[in-house]
Write an enzyme that holds these catalytic residues in place. Structure first.
Site, short mmCIF file in Angstrom:
data_model
loop_
_atom_site.label_atom_id
_atom_site.label_comp_id
_atom_site.label_asym_id
_atom_site.label_seq_id
_atom_site.Cartn_x
_atom_site.Cartn_y
_atom_site.Cartn_z
N GLU A 123 19.17 4.00 -32.36
CA GLU A 123 19.22 4.27 -33.79
C GLU A 123 20.18 3.33 -34.51
OE1 GLU A 123 22.21 7.11 -31.80
OE2 GLU A 123 20.27 6.18 -31.35
N MET A 133 -33.23 -34.00 -15.66
CA MET A 133 -34.33 -33.93 -14.71
C MET A 133 -33.81 -33.98 -13.28
SD MET A 133 -36.73 -33.61 -16.84
CE MET A 133 -38.16 -33.76 -15.78
#
Length: 454
Positions: free
Chosen positions: A369, A55
């Site tokens: 690779e 409130m």
């Protein structure tokens, strides 16, 4: 547990009272007199918890809480709504506005601090997960603490009163599939098998509900499981003890269906957020040690594991060997068929590595690779068998592109077994020399490294 707490109330006397109580417990306190100021203070000071009056003029606590939870900078801060209102509609409205808890004045200090400590523990956990996730490599978090899942939740309810358990089950959100138990042992087993929420009736005299909660919290399988406990409103000691044991939330008997629904949704939403934080963190950590193209480990990870294996071998542990594999004439594959075909070959090669190597071998794309395999517990003879198996697996079956093109591929492999006291650099250098010899002698072959000079 120390933390910064924001107290929000338009009544100066209420603020001073709460501030004094909290400071007596060694909390750092900041204050605000209305909702607008509360939002500003929360953004700037980032408190660990907010005690919010309902409130208030201009903007009440419900609207303030909703705005705090809608703001990304404050939505993770737990909010406890404090009010003289004690109607079920008020509690449900507070929980649905995003509040983590709802306390009614006059506030019992013991209950207040138990709830504060419980929420702070949870916030500390979530903050740690958020911090780790935000600092993890490649982190991309899309989880939101306010997000709800449409369906698929599971809940385990344990109560000595089957009728009460059924009422609790009926009150749960439609997205939840409940399972009810009167036997605590069976409930724990069901929780360990996988669930999203555990509801424990602590009012039953037939079993020790607090011991059940403690057992769930001590078990690694259920440690993060949200627990919602049902207690008698006059049994403050049991409620406080439950919160101290790690229960996430308390609801009083007689249980209001709407309030149970709201509290369950809060716990499920929070669990989903924590689960997604952990999943995002796990994914980020996985990405940090994984090559994105092949799915193999990356150079950084494999180097760390090889150093660990070497340390074990040098301290009298099992032997360790390494395998360096290099795809022959890989540049010509890219030149003739394109880089997409080259990527396809690298991915296919990674799959064949998994098929050819032992389950405990660790494979990584070391660069371009070139691939590195750490073989714990393998001597040279075992390493040669695995290397030859990999070489044949690649050479005997061409790689098939999506357009139906066959690409014949071969691989050259260098091997080295670690010698006593050998360094990481020396072992890799010998394996690399063996790989160079395999390339020089015609490729598509395995060469073992010679022992280094004493």
């Amino acid at each position: 547990m120390s933390a910064r707490i924001l107290v929000v109330d338009d009544q100066a006397a209420n603020v001073r009272l709460l501030e004094a109580r909290l400071q007596a417990e060694y909390f750092d306190v900041c204050t605000a007199s209305d909702g607008f100021e509360a939002i500003e203070v929360a953004r700037n000071q980032q408190p660990d918890l907010i005690l919010l009056d309902v409130m208030m003029p201009r903007m009440d606590g419900y609207e303030t809480c909703a705005k705090l939870k809608a703001d990304p900078s404050t939505r993770h801060i737990p909010v406890v709504m404090v009010t003289a209102l004690d109607q079920r509609e008020d509690r449900i409205r507070g929980l649905e506005s995003g509040a983590d808890d709802f306390l009614t004045k006059p506030i019992d200090d013991v209950a207040l601090f138990a709830r504060v400590r419980s929420l702070l523990r949870l916030k500390t956990l979530l903050d740690e997960l958020r911090y780790r996730e935000s600092n993890a490599a490649f982190a991309e978090l899309h989880a939101d603490i306010n997000e709800e899942q449409a369906e698929g939740y599971q809940a385990v309810i344990v109560s000595a009163d089957p009728r009460a358990a059924k009422r609790y089950a009926t009150a749960l959100p439609n997205s939840v599939t409940p399972s009810c138990y009167t036997d605590p042992a069976k409930a724990v087993a069901a929780a360990r098998a996988g669930t999203d929420l555990l509801i424990v009736d602590l009012t039953a005299a037939d079993y020790d509900g607090l011991r059940l909660c403690a057992r769930v919290r001590s078990d690694a399988e259920t440690r993060q499981l949200p627990i919602l406990a049902v207690v008698s409103p006059d049994d403050v000691a049991k409620a406080v003890r439950a919160l101290d044991l790690g229960v996430n939330d308390i609801i009083h008997r007689p249980v209001d269906a709407g309030e149970l629904n709201a509290r369950a949704r809060t716990q499920l939403r929070r669990k989903r957020y924590a689960d997604r934080l952990r999943a995002s963190l796990d994914q980020s950590l996985e990405m940090a040690v994984t090559d994105p193209l092949t799915g193999l480990h990356n150079r950084r990870y494999i180097s760390s594991r090889l150093r660990q294996a070497l340390a074990g071998a040098n301290n009298g542990g099992a032997p360790v060997s390494v395998l360096i594999a290099d795809i022959d004439h890989f540049k010509s594959i890219n030149d003739l068929y394109g880089h997409e075909a080259g990527d396809h070959v690298l991915q296919g090669f990674a799959k064949r590595m998994h098929a050819a190597l032992r389950a405990l071998d660790l494979a990584a794309r070391y660069g371009g690779e070139e691939f590195l395999v750490v073989m714990p517990g393998a001597g040279m003879a075992e390493a040669q068998i695995a290397a030859e198996r990999l070489r044949a697996e690649v050479a005997d079956t061409p790689f098939l592109l999506e357009d139906g093109t066959d690409i014949a591929v071969t691989v050259s492999i260098g091997l080295a077994q670690a010698q006593v006291g050998e360094t990481f650099e020396s072992l890799l250098r010998r394996a690399d020399v063996a790989l160079y010899a395999a390339k020089h002698d015609g490729r598509n072959q395995v060469q073992a490294a010679e022992a280094s000079a004493a």
